[in-house]
Scaffold this active site. Structure first.
Site, short mmCIF file in Angstrom:
data_model
loop_
_atom_site.label_atom_id
_atom_site.label_comp_id
_atom_site.label_asym_id
_atom_site.label_seq_id
_atom_site.Cartn_x
_atom_site.Cartn_y
_atom_site.Cartn_z
CG HIS A 1 -1.91 1.19 1.08
ND1 HIS A 1 -3.01 1.19 0.25
CD2 HIS A 1 -1.88 2.43 1.65
CE1 HIS A 1 -3.61 2.36 0.32
NE2 HIS A 1 -2.95 3.13 1.17
CG ASP B 1 -0.69 5.73 -0.03
OD1 ASP B 1 -1.75 5.70 -0.69
OD2 ASP B 1 -0.66 5.64 1.21
CG HIS C 1 0.24 10.82 1.93
ND1 HIS C 1 0.08 10.07 0.79
CD2 HIS C 1 -0.61 10.29 2.85
CE1 HIS C 1 -0.83 9.13 1.01
NE2 HIS C 1 -1.25 9.24 2.25
#
Length: 315
Positions: free
Chosen positions: A241, A245, A268
């Site tokens: 994952h 991202d 992020h």
């Protein structure tokens, strides 16, 4: 798939769901778009304001806490865009208009697979314009404590080398090296779900986050086990994952990347910061074109595919 030319959707497709943070209903419509337009969000439903166009570029990022947000810090913004951006980048969809009627993208099942299925269902077509790439020319690196992210040159393609290290036996230290390619993305990355820790739930709720998080869209981690009764989709779903991202956040470069990305304990904010570092010096990159193919636009046959988190950085 022919990647010499840019792509767009064959026809519009609509998806609905709820926002993982707001818990509010969310509806999006993906529509075909012209060459060189990129991914653009059309934000509707803003009280007292007309619809706003927001280009999916790193320069438009306004927040990276728990998810990636583009637009202003007021009502004219769209949050949690990274999973759709990942699907577009992973499948090679260059140009699309995303109409959205609220401030947050639907979380779907916490992965990118529903976006992949929607794109596959409507199909993609190639346009006459040659595809443009961002080629990394020299290494750039950023650090934050023990975490780091870096981009380096490569002769061709885009390789991601992502490593995470959590102080829990449920996750531990995981590393995934992945060469971005549409079929591999659909089977190996797109189904990996966001994850979070049960111990953080109450604090996040108080802060106004994770209002829509549930076992239907998040891998929940307890003291010593995964809470979801179905378990994990991959043994290393957590790092997959993180790769998902990273693909979505790095798509905010505005072009497919030719280079290598490496991160350790990133997220992020680090993903966006490495783009800022890359674009800070024109010597770091070049925009290159594939050779144009002079042929009528045609349907692109896509490979069939099989059928995101409350913790610091909504993983």
């Amino acid at each position: 798939m022919n990647f010499d030319r840019q792509t767009t959707l064959r026809a519009a497709v609509t998806l609905t769901g709820i926002g993982v943070h707001s818990g509010a209903p969310a509806s999006i419509c993906l529509k075909p778009s012209s060459a060189n337009s990129g991914v653009v969000f059309l934000r509707t439903g803003i009280e007292g304001m007309p619809p706003q166009l927001i280009h999916a570029k790193h320069t438009k990022v306004s927040a990276t806490e728990l998810c990636t947000v583009i637009g202003d810090r007021g009502p004219a913004s769209v949050s949690t865009i990274e999973h759709l951006m990942s699907a577009c980048s992973g499948l090679g969809l260059d140009n699309v208009l995303v109409e959205i009627d609220g401030p947050e993208m639907p979380i779907m099942d916490g992965s990118a697979i529903e976006f992949v299925r929607a794109i596959e269902a409507t199909g993609m077509v190639s346009l006459t314009a040659p595809r443009r790439y961002l080629k990394v020319l020299q290494p750039v690196r950023i650090e934050q404590g023990r975490a780091f992210a870096e981009l380096a040159p490569a002769e061709q393609g885009f390789r991601l080398d992502v490593e995470i290290d959590f102080d829990t036996a449920v996750i531990g230290r995981q590393r995934k090296i992945f060469d971005l390619e549409a079929q591999a993305y659909a089977s190996e990355i797109s189904k990996a779900r966001t994850f979070g820790f049960m111990r953080d739930v109450e604090q996040l709720w108080k802060a106004g986050f994770a209002q829509g998080a549930s076992l239907d869209n998040t891998v929940a981690i307890g003291e010593d086990k995964v809470i979801n009764p179905e378990g994990l989709r991959y043994g290393d779903e957590f790092v997959r994952h993180k790769v998902l991202d990273a693909i979505g956040d790095l798509a905010l470069a505005g072009y497919p990347i030719i280079g290598e990305f490496r991160s350790y304990c990133g997220g992020h904010r680090m993903n966006v910061r490495i783009l800022e570092a890359l674009f800070a010096d024109r010597a770091n990159f070049a925009i290159v074109e594939s050779q144009p193919v002079f042929a009528p636009a045609r349907a692109v046959q896509m490979a069939a595919v099989a059928p995101a988190a409350y913790a610091p950085d909504l993983h």
